[in-house]
Every structure is written in structure tokens, then in C-alpha cells.
Scaffold this motif. Structure first.
Motif, PDB file in Angstrom:
ATOM      1  N   ALA A  95       0.893  -1.070   0.018  1.00 48.33           N
ATOM      2  CA  ALA A  95      -0.244   0.029   0.352  1.00 48.33           C
ATOM      3  C   ALA A  95       1.087   1.584   0.120  1.00 48.33           C
ATOM      4  N   GLY A  96       1.596   1.671   0.749  1.00 49.42           N
ATOM      5  CA  GLY A  96       2.866   2.276   0.749  1.00 49.42           C
ATOM      6  C   GLY A  96       3.571   2.493  -0.694  1.00 49.42           C
ATOM      7  N   ARG A  97       3.756   1.149  -1.152  1.00 47.94           N
ATOM      8  CA  ARG A  97       4.200   1.863  -2.660  1.00 47.94           C
ATOM      9  C   ARG A  97       3.250   2.118  -3.377  1.00 47.94           C
ATOM     10  N   LEU A  98       2.515   1.753  -3.251  1.00 44.97           N
ATOM     11  CA  LEU A  98       0.948   2.809  -4.342  1.00 44.97           C
ATOM     12  C   LEU A  98       0.396   3.571  -4.099  1.00 44.97           C
ATOM     13  N   ASP A  99       0.988   4.773  -2.864  1.00 42.96           N
ATOM     14  CA  ASP A  99       0.175   5.695  -2.206  1.00 42.96           C
ATOM     15  C   ASP A  99      -1.299   5.970  -2.326  1.00 42.96           C
ATOM     16  N   ILE A 100      -0.893   4.239  -1.367  1.00 47.12           N
ATOM     17  CA  ILE A 100      -2.537   3.164  -0.945  1.00 47.12           C
ATOM     18  C   ILE A 100      -2.977   4.745   0.337  1.00 47.12           C
ATOM     19  N   GLU A 101      -3.433   4.987   0.635  1.00 44.42           N
ATOM     20  CA  GLU A 101      -3.138   5.989   2.486  1.00 44.42           C
ATOM     21  C   GLU A 101      -3.929   4.669   3.556  1.00 44.42           C
ATOM     22  N   THR A 102      -2.683   4.431   4.917  1.00 50.32           N
ATOM     23  CA  THR A 102      -2.937   3.332   5.324  1.00 50.32           C
ATOM     24  C   THR A 102      -3.763   3.830   7.254  1.00 50.32           C
ATOM     25  N   ASP A 103      -4.512   3.601   7.981  1.00 50.11           N
ATOM     26  CA  ASP A 103      -4.369   3.651   8.787  1.00 50.11           C
ATOM     27  C   ASP A 103      -4.451   2.359   9.830  1.00 50.11           C
ATOM     28  N   GLU A 104      -3.463   1.718  10.328  1.00 46.92           N
ATOM     29  CA  GLU A 104      -3.950   1.141  11.844  1.00 46.92           C
ATOM     30  C   GLU A 104      -4.378   1.220  13.029  1.00 46.92           C
ATOM     31  N   SER A 105      -6.158   1.069  12.897  1.00 42.08           N
ATOM     32  CA  SER A 105      -6.273   1.754  14.256  1.00 42.08           C
ATOM     33  C   SER A 105      -7.743   0.299  13.931  1.00 42.08           C
ATOM     34  N   ALA A 106      -8.362   0.262  14.933  1.00 40.67           N
ATOM     35  CA  ALA A 106      -9.682  -0.363  15.123  1.00 40.67           C
ATOM     36  C   ALA A 106     -10.866   0.321  14.774  1.00 40.67           C
ATOM     37  N   PHE A 107     -11.619  -0.916  14.426  1.00 43.96           N
ATOM     38  CA  PHE A 107     -13.236  -0.157  13.084  1.00 43.96           C
ATOM     39  C   PHE A 107     -14.655  -1.407  14.065  1.00 43.96           C
ATOM     40  N   THR A 108     -15.170  -0.535  13.868  1.00 41.86           N
ATOM     41  CA  THR A 108     -16.328  -1.772  14.194  1.00 41.86           C
ATOM     42  C   THR A 108     -16.847  -2.373  13.185  1.00 41.86           C
ATOM     43  N   VAL A 109     -18.223  -3.238  13.762  1.00 39.34           N
ATOM     44  CA  VAL A 109     -18.408  -4.480  12.616  1.00 39.34           C
ATOM     45  C   VAL A 109     -19.535  -3.525  11.721  1.00 39.34           C
ATOM     46  N   GLU A 110     -19.761  -2.606  12.096  1.00 39.85           N
ATOM     47  CA  GLU A 110     -20.799  -1.518  11.382  1.00 39.85           C
ATOM     48  C   GLU A 110     -19.844  -0.796  10.403  1.00 39.85           C
TER      49      GLU A 110
END
Length: 282
Positions: free
Chosen positions: A212-227
């Protein structure tokens, strides 16, 4: 005839015997890794060995060296004629009469074998279905432990529901799958649970973040909900054997347009290139 390894010896599979007093059997007292290789070459070998050693350290298994493990897996691959395989290796605390306390003056035991493994190309293109379930595992999920009964039960729950995977959550916060890491894409951002004690920091998970870094895709290592999972534009699961697999349905909810998403496809393309060239992203 395939060759396997147990407790210091290489043996043909039909001649291999294991010790019933191995603590792996009655306590699950050990750690393991599954290492993929393609066309005879290991993929992300160093990362797997590092994680195996870290897992052993986390549960206080001593007396084993990285060089010893490297020697075993390399010779085992060379002794077999499988070009594309998944090498399973586990380290148990050792062999002793059943006693909860750690044994004294007992050496760790290595078990390793290889199975043929094909790439999951159909699933990678067409996607899979997943269900959700409460995550009731222990609080050291970052250790790749032999204690997988909850994971096994949740995988069976998926099978009985006609799905491929169970995505687990703690109080509606998604952690990981029964045998995978979980990513979502929303508004072009790739998101996945942070690498803490609640998930296994998957080697393929790390590869996806690098890609993702190589493709310039923004990443976010944080929790998310089932919703948030069900409202995502794309969902993918990752693992050593399942590589990068899109999820097109979660419970009864269709994800996106029900097909593999564009960001998933782009990541898969680079991942496949890395496999074919063994030009690993560092």
C-alpha cells in the motif's frame, strides 16, 4: 514419499512417530509457523522465523536457536520434491510426564512437515463470504500459539453457515478472522486493526501494508467496528496460505458492489509480482 522432521530426525512420513508425552499434545504448550514457498523459493522466510522466535520468547521457551530452525526448514524443503508448498513448523516446550509446571532439563522439540499448496486464485478473483462472531480468545493473540481451539470452532461456525471465514470482534470492535487478518477500504483509505496483543501480526498483513505504501494508498492502523466493516467499500482478508482475498459478503450484507474492489485488485497484482520475482518488499 514426503519427508518430515521430528525431535532431531528426518524421516519418511510413513515412518515418522511422535512422542505422546510431548507437551504439545496435552497442553498445546508450543508455538508454530506456516511458511509458504513458490517454485522452490521461500517467501518472507526471515519474517516468519523472526516471529517464531518472538512467539517462543513470549511463552518462555528457551534452548532453541534461529540458526537451528533455519537449518531444519531449509533441509526439509530440499529433501522434498514439492515445488509449491506450505511448510509447517512447531516448537514445543519438550517431552515429560504430564505436569503443569515447566519441565527441568528438557530440550524443546521441533516438528516440521510440508504439504503441497496451490495459490487460491479463484477466491482471489471472485471473493468469499464471511460471518461475524464474538472474539472470546485469550489476551495474547500476538503469540502464534498451538492453542487454537477457539479459532477452530469459529472456522467450523463459518463452514456450517456456508461461509469461508469468521470475522471476530470484541464488543463490536473487529479484531481478526479465525485464520486471517482483516482489512477494510473506505473512501480510499486502507484500514486494519493495530498490531497489539489482540491480533496476530500477520506476515501477509505486513506485506499488504508495505505494498500500500508503494502504491501511495493511505493506510490507517486503528480499530473499526462491525458496523464499519459492513459499510466498507471493500473488505479483504490476508494470510500466508490465503494471500490477499476479497470478502464480498459479511453476514447478509453485500460489500460494495459484491465484487473484488479496485484497491484490493491493485494490491493483489503487486503481491503476485513479488511472488513471481521473489522481489520482496522490504
Amino acid at each position: 514419499m514426503k519427508t518430515s522432521f521430528y525431535n532431531g530426525e528426518f524421516r519418511d512420513d510413513d515412518e515418522l512417530t511422535v512422542q505422546y508425552r510431548d507437551r504439545a499434545f496435552y497442553f498445546g504448550d508450543g508455538v508454530y509457523e506456516v511458511i509458504r514457498y513458490y517454485d522452490g523459493e521461500f517467501f518472507t522466510l526471515d519474517e516468519h522465523l523472526d516471529r517464531l522466535m518472538n512467539s517462543a520468547k513470549e511463552i518462555e521457551i528457551e534452548g532453541i536457536s534461529r540458526d537451528e530452525i533455519l537449518s531444519v526448514v531449509t533441509e526439509l524443503k530440499d529433501r522434498n520434491t514439492i515445488d509449491n508448498g506450505a511448510l509447517y513448523i512447531q516448537i514445543s516446550r519438550g517431552i515429560q510426564n504430564r505436569n503443569h509446571a515447566y519441565p527441568v532439563d528438557v530440550d524443546p522439540v521441533i516438528l516440521a512437515y510440508i504439504n503441497e499448496a496451490r495459490r487460491p486464485l479463484s477466491q482471489s478473483e471472485n471473493g468469499v463470504h464471511a460471518i461475524t462472531s464474538e472474539d472470546y480468545r485469550w489476551l495474547k493473540c500476538h503469540v502464534k500459539s498451538l492453542n487454537l481451539l477457539p479459532n477452530v470452532m469459529e472456522k467450523e461456525r463459518a463452514v456450517k453457515a456456508g461461509a469461508h471465514e469468521t470475522v471476530m470482534h470484541r464488543d463490536r470492535v473487529v479484531t481478526e478472522g479465525s485464520s486471517t487478518n482483516v482489512f477494510i477500504v473506505k473512501n480510499g483509505i486502507l484500514k486494519t486493526h493495530p498490531a497489539n496483543n489482540l491480533i496476530l501480526n500477520g506476515i501477509t498483513r505486513l506485506e499488504v501494508l508495505k505494498i500500500a505504501g508503494r502504491l501511495d494508498i493511505e493506510t490507517d492502523e486503528s480499530a473499526f467496528t462491525v458496523e464499519e466493516l459492513k459499510e466498507a467499500d471493500e473488505v479483504m482478508i490476508t494470510s500466508t496460505t490465503q494471500e490477499v482475498t476479497p470478502v464480498v459478503k459479511v453476514d447478509d450484507v453485500i460489500i460494495g458492489n459484491g465484487q473484488r474492489g479496485e484497491i484490493t485488485r491493485r494490491i493483489q497484482e503487486v503481491f503476485s509480482t513479488n511472488i513471481h520475482k521473489l522481489n520482496l518488499v522490504k
